[in-house]
Design an enzyme around this catalytic site. Sequence first.
Site, PDB file in Angstrom:
ATOM      1  N   LYS A   1      -0.495   3.740   9.933  1.00 44.44           N
ATOM      2  CA  LYS A   1      -0.577   2.348   9.470  1.00 44.44           C
ATOM      3  C   LYS A   1       0.798   1.670   9.596  1.00 44.44           C
ATOM      4  O   LYS A   1       1.551   1.992  10.514  1.00 44.44           O
ATOM      5  CB  LYS A   1      -1.122   2.300   8.046  1.00 44.44           C
ATOM      6  CG  LYS A   1      -2.409   3.117   7.892  1.00 44.44           C
ATOM      7  CD  LYS A   1      -3.083   2.915   6.589  1.00 44.44           C
ATOM      8  CE  LYS A   1      -4.303   3.809   6.503  1.00 44.44           C
ATOM      9  NZ  LYS A   1      -5.087   3.614   5.300  1.00 44.44           N
TER      10      LYS A   1
ATOM     11  N   HIS B   1     -10.813  -0.023  12.393  1.00 43.12           N
ATOM     12  CA  HIS B   1     -10.413   0.486  11.077  1.00 43.12           C
ATOM     13  C   HIS B   1     -10.795  -0.527   9.997  1.00 43.12           C
ATOM     14  O   HIS B   1     -10.719  -1.741  10.217  1.00 43.12           O
ATOM     15  CB  HIS B   1      -8.904   0.769  11.043  1.00 43.12           C
ATOM     16  CG  HIS B   1      -8.514   1.530   9.824  1.00 43.12           C
ATOM     17  ND1 HIS B   1      -8.295   0.918   8.617  1.00 43.12           N
ATOM     18  CD2 HIS B   1      -8.364   2.871   9.618  1.00 43.12           C
ATOM     19  CE1 HIS B   1      -8.001   1.854   7.717  1.00 43.12           C
ATOM     20  NE2 HIS B   1      -8.041   3.044   8.296  1.00 43.12           N
TER      21      HIS B   1
ATOM     22  N   GLU C   1      -9.290  -1.606   7.520  1.00 46.67           N
ATOM     23  CA  GLU C   1      -8.252  -2.600   7.177  1.00 46.67           C
ATOM     24  C   GLU C   1      -8.216  -3.721   8.215  1.00 46.67           C
ATOM     25  O   GLU C   1      -7.940  -4.874   7.882  1.00 46.67           O
ATOM     26  CB  GLU C   1      -6.885  -1.895   7.050  1.00 46.67           C
ATOM     27  CG  GLU C   1      -6.831  -1.081   5.767  1.00 46.67           C
ATOM     28  CD  GLU C   1      -5.972   0.172   5.843  1.00 46.67           C
ATOM     29  OE1 GLU C   1      -5.137   0.283   6.753  1.00 46.67           O
ATOM     30  OE2 GLU C   1      -6.156   1.046   4.976  1.00 46.67           O
TER      31      GLU C   1
ATOM     32  N   SER D   1      -9.122   9.751   2.027  1.00 50.10           N
ATOM     33  CA  SER D   1      -8.446  10.602   1.038  1.00 50.10           C
ATOM     34  C   SER D   1      -8.557  12.095   1.342  1.00 50.10           C
ATOM     35  O   SER D   1      -8.670  12.914   0.424  1.00 50.10           O
ATOM     36  CB  SER D   1      -8.951  10.286  -0.376  1.00 50.10           C
ATOM     37  OG  SER D   1      -8.673   8.941  -0.710  1.00 50.10           O
TER      38      SER D   1
HETATM   39  C1  PEP Z   1      -7.494   5.782   6.733  1.00 53.81           C
HETATM   40  O1  PEP Z   1      -6.962   4.729   6.429  1.00 53.81           O
HETATM   41  O2  PEP Z   1      -8.002   5.914   7.873  1.00 53.81           O
HETATM   42  C2  PEP Z   1      -7.533   6.839   5.752  1.00 53.81           C
HETATM   43  C3  PEP Z   1      -8.419   7.791   5.893  1.00 53.81           C
HETATM   44  O3  PEP Z   1      -6.627   6.746   4.729  1.00 53.81           O
HETATM   45  P1  PEP Z   1      -6.416   7.817   3.528  1.00 53.81           P
HETATM   46  O4  PEP Z   1      -6.448   9.187   4.143  1.00 53.81           O
HETATM   47  O5  PEP Z   1      -5.074   7.466   2.959  1.00 53.81           O
HETATM   48  O6  PEP Z   1      -7.546   7.603   2.577  1.00 53.81           O
END
Ligand code: PEP
Length: 249
Positions: free
Chosen positions: A11, A94, A96, A212
């Site tokens: 990111k 994604h 985001e 996560s």
């Molecule tokens: C992601 O943004 O693709 C993601 C899986 O983030 P995190 O592992 O921090 O939940």
Amino acid sequence: MRTKIVAGNWKMNKNLQETKELLAELSAKLPDTDADVIVAPTFVNLQAAKTALQDSTIQVAAQNMHFAENGAYTGEISADMLLSLGVDVVILGHSERRSYFGEDDALLAKKVKTAIEKDMKIIFCFGEELEDRKSGNHFALVESQLKNALFDLEANAWNKIVLAYEPVWAIGTGETASPEQAQEMHAFIRKTIADAYNSSIAEGVSILYGGSVKPANAAEIFSKPDVDGGLIGGASLVATDFTDIIKAI
Ligand code: PEP
């Protein structure tokens, strides 16, 4: 046998120096693995990443790209720009990008089309919001995301597609889908692809879980038969966490 993949989405993290340091640590700690290992630093550090990883098996991906060949799209990055750096893997869709930058299925379909025309590998992200899951709409939502962005593709494009199921409620929240929830959705995704195309495409496509994933939960999630690896956010920024996740596959 499907390709196992562990991909790290950095990111908007890590400046140039930090990028070099993390890649050096990652290269030094990289365990022996059959899985493809991919990192996606920010655009401005892609060239440094390619240089740092020139003798490594770790692949470099971009976090996004524009659909147009070139032109008046201030601030955007084209497929050719990525390819000219030797970056031929791109993350598209994604959550985001969808939620903060308004990227919808129709726009993503255009990006996917361009990436396929350019012979790039795509890690295509999708997944439901919490309300969709609470209302029981998560399967229909995921099916529509796949259909709208991917199901116009020719069958032979699918060898360039990796899917990343990322329930939005589990991204960066510490909340993980249970291994059973991940397996249930991944099996549904495979069946949806089999119905739209055929079982050999469905059985061949790698489906990653994202949300996560940490060293403590990776092995159990990866043990599920339809989970072929992970797209990792936060934990990919710490070399020991990311390499422990690679060891779990
Ligand atoms: C992601 O943004 O693709 C993601 C899986 O983030 P995190 O592992 O921090 O939940």
